[in-house]
Design a protein around this motif. Structure first.
Motif, PDB file in Angstrom:
ATOM      1  N   GLN A   1       8.702  12.609   4.019  1.00 24.94           N
ATOM      2  CA  GLN A   1       7.861  11.756   3.186  1.00 24.94           C
ATOM      3  C   GLN A   1       8.599  11.345   1.908  1.00 24.94           C
ATOM      4  O   GLN A   1       9.568  12.002   1.506  1.00 24.94           O
ATOM      5  CB  GLN A   1       6.572  12.495   2.814  1.00 24.94           C
ATOM      6  CG  GLN A   1       5.654  12.780   3.982  1.00 24.94           C
ATOM      7  CD  GLN A   1       4.950  11.534   4.476  1.00 24.94           C
ATOM      8  OE1 GLN A   1       4.454  10.733   3.697  1.00 24.94           O
ATOM      9  NE2 GLN A   1       4.908  11.373   5.805  1.00 24.94           N
TER      10      GLN A   1
ATOM     11  N   TRP B   1       2.190   1.753  -3.507  1.00 26.52           N
ATOM     12  CA  TRP B   1       1.160   2.184  -4.448  1.00 26.52           C
ATOM     13  C   TRP B   1       0.790   3.655  -4.276  1.00 26.52           C
ATOM     14  O   TRP B   1       0.361   4.309  -5.221  1.00 26.52           O
ATOM     15  CB  TRP B   1      -0.086   1.320  -4.285  1.00 26.52           C
ATOM     16  CG  TRP B   1       0.004   0.038  -5.072  1.00 26.52           C
ATOM     17  CD1 TRP B   1       0.780  -0.203  -6.163  1.00 26.52           C
ATOM     18  CD2 TRP B   1      -0.700  -1.173  -4.808  1.00 26.52           C
ATOM     19  NE1 TRP B   1       0.593  -1.504  -6.598  1.00 26.52           N
ATOM     20  CE2 TRP B   1      -0.303  -2.118  -5.795  1.00 26.52           C
ATOM     21  CE3 TRP B   1      -1.622  -1.571  -3.850  1.00 26.52           C
ATOM     22  CZ2 TRP B   1      -0.804  -3.409  -5.841  1.00 26.52           C
ATOM     23  CZ3 TRP B   1      -2.114  -2.868  -3.889  1.00 26.52           C
ATOM     24  CH2 TRP B   1      -1.708  -3.775  -4.874  1.00 26.52           C
ATOM     25  N   ARG B   2       0.923   4.196  -3.063  1.00 24.78           N
ATOM     26  CA  ARG B   2       0.483   5.575  -2.854  1.00 24.78           C
ATOM     27  C   ARG B   2       1.500   6.606  -3.352  1.00 24.78           C
ATOM     28  O   ARG B   2       1.180   7.772  -3.482  1.00 24.78           O
ATOM     29  CB  ARG B   2       0.193   5.835  -1.375  1.00 24.78           C
ATOM     30  CG  ARG B   2       1.402   6.017  -0.479  1.00 24.78           C
ATOM     31  CD  ARG B   2       0.998   6.218   0.972  1.00 24.78           C
ATOM     32  NE  ARG B   2       2.153   6.322   1.860  1.00 24.78           N
ATOM     33  CZ  ARG B   2       2.690   7.476   2.239  1.00 24.78           C
ATOM     34  NH1 ARG B   2       2.169   8.621   1.824  1.00 24.78           N
ATOM     35  NH2 ARG B   2       3.737   7.477   3.046  1.00 24.78           N
ATOM     36  N   VAL B   3       2.726   6.172  -3.639  1.00 25.19           N
ATOM     37  CA  VAL B   3       3.754   7.092  -4.118  1.00 25.19           C
ATOM     38  C   VAL B   3       3.678   7.176  -5.636  1.00 25.19           C
ATOM     39  O   VAL B   3       3.739   6.152  -6.317  1.00 25.19           O
ATOM     40  CB  VAL B   3       5.155   6.632  -3.673  1.00 25.19           C
ATOM     41  CG1 VAL B   3       6.231   7.538  -4.251  1.00 25.19           C
ATOM     42  CG2 VAL B   3       5.246   6.614  -2.150  1.00 25.19           C
ATOM     43  N   PRO B   4       3.541   8.374  -6.214  1.00 25.92           N
ATOM     44  CA  PRO B   4       3.444   8.480  -7.678  1.00 25.92           C
ATOM     45  C   PRO B   4       4.774   8.180  -8.357  1.00 25.92           C
ATOM     46  O   PRO B   4       5.818   8.066  -7.698  1.00 25.92           O
ATOM     47  CB  PRO B   4       3.031   9.947  -7.884  1.00 25.92           C
ATOM     48  CG  PRO B   4       3.538  10.656  -6.678  1.00 25.92           C
ATOM     49  CD  PRO B   4       3.429   9.677  -5.539  1.00 25.92           C
TER      50      PRO B   4
ATOM     51  N   ARG C   1       7.235  13.084  -4.093  1.00 30.19           N
ATOM     52  CA  ARG C   1       5.936  13.107  -4.788  1.00 30.19           C
ATOM     53  C   ARG C   1       6.089  13.989  -6.036  1.00 30.19           C
ATOM     54  O   ARG C   1       5.819  15.182  -6.013  1.00 30.19           O
ATOM     55  CB  ARG C   1       4.826  13.631  -3.872  1.00 30.19           C
ATOM     56  CG  ARG C   1       4.629  12.794  -2.604  1.00 30.19           C
ATOM     57  CD  ARG C   1       3.322  13.115  -1.910  1.00 30.19           C
ATOM     58  NE  ARG C   1       2.172  12.684  -2.685  1.00 30.19           N
ATOM     59  CZ  ARG C   1       1.657  11.446  -2.646  1.00 30.19           C
ATOM     60  NH1 ARG C   1       2.214  10.529  -1.877  1.00 30.19           N
ATOM     61  NH2 ARG C   1       0.606  11.140  -3.375  1.00 30.19           N
TER      62      ARG C   1
ATOM     63  N   THR D   1       9.468   2.382  -0.839  1.00 32.72           N
ATOM     64  CA  THR D   1       8.269   3.004  -1.401  1.00 32.72           C
ATOM     65  C   THR D   1       8.468   3.416  -2.852  1.00 32.72           C
ATOM     66  O   THR D   1       7.492   3.607  -3.579  1.00 32.72           O
ATOM     67  CB  THR D   1       7.859   4.240  -0.583  1.00 32.72           C
ATOM     68  OG1 THR D   1       8.912   5.215  -0.615  1.00 32.72           O
ATOM     69  CG2 THR D   1       7.567   3.869   0.858  1.00 32.72           C
TER      70      THR D   1
ATOM     71  N   PRO E   1       1.204   8.090   6.574  1.00 30.40           N
ATOM     72  CA  PRO E   1       0.775   9.111   5.608  1.00 30.40           C
ATOM     73  C   PRO E   1       0.776  10.503   6.230  1.00 30.40           C
ATOM     74  O   PRO E   1       0.629  10.662   7.451  1.00 30.40           O
ATOM     75  CB  PRO E   1      -0.656   8.682   5.238  1.00 30.40           C
ATOM     76  CG  PRO E   1      -0.744   7.251   5.649  1.00 30.40           C
ATOM     77  CD  PRO E   1       0.174   7.082   6.817  1.00 30.40           C
TER      78      PRO E   1
ATOM     79  N   LYS F   1       3.947  -0.890 -11.414  1.00 27.17           N
ATOM     80  CA  LYS F   1       3.252  -0.771 -10.133  1.00 27.17           C
ATOM     81  C   LYS F   1       2.792  -2.148  -9.626  1.00 27.17           C
ATOM     82  O   LYS F   1       2.933  -2.464  -8.445  1.00 27.17           O
ATOM     83  CB  LYS F   1       2.050   0.162 -10.268  1.00 27.17           C
ATOM     84  CG  LYS F   1       2.352   1.632 -10.065  1.00 27.17           C
ATOM     85  CD  LYS F   1       2.777   1.916  -8.626  1.00 27.17           C
ATOM     86  CE  LYS F   1       3.018   3.392  -8.392  1.00 27.17           C
ATOM     87  NZ  LYS F   1       3.527   3.677  -7.023  1.00 27.17           N
TER      88      LYS F   1
ATOM     89  N   LEU G   1       0.828  -1.207   0.000  1.00 25.98           N
ATOM     90  CA  LEU G   1       0.000   0.000   0.000  1.00 25.98           C
ATOM     91  C   LEU G   1       0.861   1.255   0.000  1.00 25.98           C
ATOM     92  O   LEU G   1       0.546   2.241  -0.684  1.00 25.98           O
ATOM     93  CB  LEU G   1      -0.936  -0.007   1.212  1.00 25.98           C
ATOM     94  CG  LEU G   1      -1.998  -1.119   1.228  1.00 25.98           C
ATOM     95  CD1 LEU G   1      -2.770  -1.098   2.548  1.00 25.98           C
ATOM     96  CD2 LEU G   1      -2.957  -0.968   0.048  1.00 25.98           C
ATOM     97  N   ALA G   2       1.960   1.235   0.770  1.00 22.20           N
ATOM     98  CA  ALA G   2       2.857   2.397   0.800  1.00 22.20           C
ATOM     99  C   ALA G   2       3.488   2.631  -0.563  1.00 22.20           C
ATOM    100  O   ALA G   2       3.652   3.776  -1.005  1.00 22.20           O
ATOM    101  CB  ALA G   2       3.936   2.184   1.866  1.00 22.20           C
TER     102      ALA G   2
END
Length: 508
Positions: A387, A44-47, A390, A163, A377, A107, A41-42
């Motif tokens: 973080q 996947w949340r990073v572009p 991004r 990540t 997050p 991804k 999940l971590a």
């Protein structure tokens, strides 16, 4: 991850029919499974950022032409590119079958790579010790005991770098490396299982060599360390010969042509700067490694650490700084030695208690100083942890382009991201064996000449025609040439997309 422990319960009354052995999940199965879920999940949340676009571009080129892919970043032949490994070809085939974009495949590869890594860690630690908590502690040490300065490189698997790197070939190769070490350790422990076992290990080593050549250096060192810790040396010749044969038969590129290649050494020089700040927490494992050395002078973890340190030192002395890429795996022996030591049953002596306290403090320092932002997050962060990067997306620009269009830009982020959507650059961001470095430098000079404030319309037109340029992607402070037409701009970065005309039909 390791299998389940067997625990026997006494059957009573009506439950007697269901008595007998019951399977109970091991600690590593529980904590490793939770880790897999949280880090997937971590990730996947990073572009898309950093080298992600490069790997997505590789999948895009293979999706377009599986047998003869173009250069990953430019409208040029790609024959000889080391990016076209068995791992990448499998990704390209998957993209062709499913119709997914390259960035989507990368991804989706993250959780798969993490699964290979976690199962490899579990198997490897089980070769070192049967202690059930050792794999859990080894995983914790591997992702937390680094340092207090960011080490964001492919193959460096701290929480924060995971990540961004889980979808890369390096993570898959490192997962296979743990499996190779476990296989080698089993051969040494059990006295071998026939020559086919050694041949199979060689095939696995050859695959690692093709998937990520620099990680394979550490992988082979680990196998050599286990071989040297045993009594019989001659069966390992089959392993070496098979690995060499598998690597030599790969048709997309010659891995042996990379030996002595210095094209990316200048990039990796910075790996040797700030080393104490990046890695000092891993030194907490040195006492445990010393204890292993005192018990057995040929302990495989000790040999592995010594050989890897020698390779890293050679990289510094020789100027082949690319060998510094194995620093991430050089930390594994002290980290895992520490985990095995702390998994010992109690009661503990004061020395082991002191080591445990230092390790716990080091893990807390590593987590709260550097790694916490990977899994906490921003919306749930009461402290303000650092973080993951991004980066802005470039779909807004690529949506205006046709597949394979050539873009002229010199921005750090677009040169690393735009090819991942299927577009081409005038000048690739990174060296590649499939493209002569002199040609890449001439292309970089052409980009600088086009964007120079003193460039003339005739000079710009010549560059557009020579490289078949269709689009300009400009930073807010770069001027738009009078002959270009602004098509769109980014509301987040202020970058401008402009269309140019006059491209030649023949591309050089």
């Amino acid at each position: 991850m390791s299998g389940a422990l067997l625990t026997r319960r006494t059957a009573h009354g009506a439950t007697a029919l269901g008595g007998g052995p019951r399977r109970r999940p091991t600690p590593y199965l529980v904590f490793g499974g939770l880790f897999w879920l949280v880090m997937s999940l971590a990730f996947w949340r990073v572009p898309m950022c950093c080298d992600f676009g490069q790997h997505a571009a590789v999948v895009e080129r293979l999706k377009e032409n599986l047998l003869h892919p173009a250069h990953p970043m430019a409208d040029l032949p790609g024959r000889g590119s080391a990016y076209y490994s068995p791992y990448a070809v499998a990704q390209g085939l998957f993209a062709r079958v499913t119709g997914l974009a390259g960035w989507e495949v990368v991804k989706l590869s993250g959780p798969l790579n993490l699964l290979v890594l976690l199962t490899g860690i579990g198997r490897f630690v089980r070769v070192l010790t049967p202690r059930p908590w050792a794999p859990v502690l080894a995983l914790g040490a591997m992702v937390l005991l680094w340092g207090t300065r960011m080490a964001w490189w492919s193959g460096y698997l701290g929480l924060m770098s995971m990540t961004g790197n889980l979808g890369y070939p390096s993570t898959f190769a490192i997962g296979l490396a743990f499996w190779a070490w476990a296989w080698a350790g089993t051969l040494v422990r059990d006295g071998g299982h026939g020559r086919w076992a050694y041949t199979g290990l060689g095939a696995l080593c050859g695959l690692i060599l093709l998937v990520h050549p620099i990680s394979s250096v550490a992988a082979v060192i680990g196998v050599v360390a286990f071989a040297a810790s045993g009594r019989r040396v001659w069966p390992w010749a089959a392993t070496a010969l098979t690995a060499a044969a598998v690597a030599a038969l790969w048709p997309y590129y010659s891995v042996f042509s990379l030996v002595g290649d210095q094209s990316v050494d200048w990039i990796h020089r910075q790996l040797y700067t700030g080393m104490p700040q990046r890695f000092w927490l891993a030194l907490l494992g040195l006492p445990a490694l010393w204890l292993r050395f005192r018990r057995d002078r040929r302990d495989p973890l000790v040999l592995m650490f010594a050989l890897e340190c020698a390779v890293v030192a050679y990289g510094w002395v020789s100027g082949h700084y690319t060998y510094g890429r194995i620093l991430g795996l050089t930390l594994v022996p002290p980290q895992f030695a520490l985990a095995v030591e702390l998994a010992a049953p109690r009661p503990w002596g004061w020395r082991r208690g002191a080591v445990a306290g230092a390790a716990a403090l080091g893990a807390c320092v590593g987590f709260f100083q550097l790694q916490a932002g990977a899994v906490v997050p921003r919306a749930l962060d009461p402290v303000g942890f650092d973080q993951p990067p991004r980066w802005p997306g470039y779909a807004w620009a690529v949506d205006h382009m046709r597949r394979g269009d050539v873009v002229l830009t010199n921005g750090y982020r677009p040169t690393r991201s735009v090819p991942g959507y299927g577009a081409n650059l005038v000048a690739p961001a990174w060296p590649d064996p499939s493209l002569d470095e002199g040609v890449r430098n001439r292309r970089l000079a052409a980009v600088r000449a086009y964007l120079a404030p003193t460039s003339t319309p005739a000079e710009r037109t010549a560059i557009v025609r020579r490289y078949d340029v269709r689009w300009l992607l400009l930073a807010p402070d770069q001027r738009v040439p009078p002959e270009a037409v602004v098509v769109d701009w980014s509301r987040h970065t202020g970058e401008v997309l402009a269309r140019v005309s006059g491209a030649a039909q023949r591309r050089t």
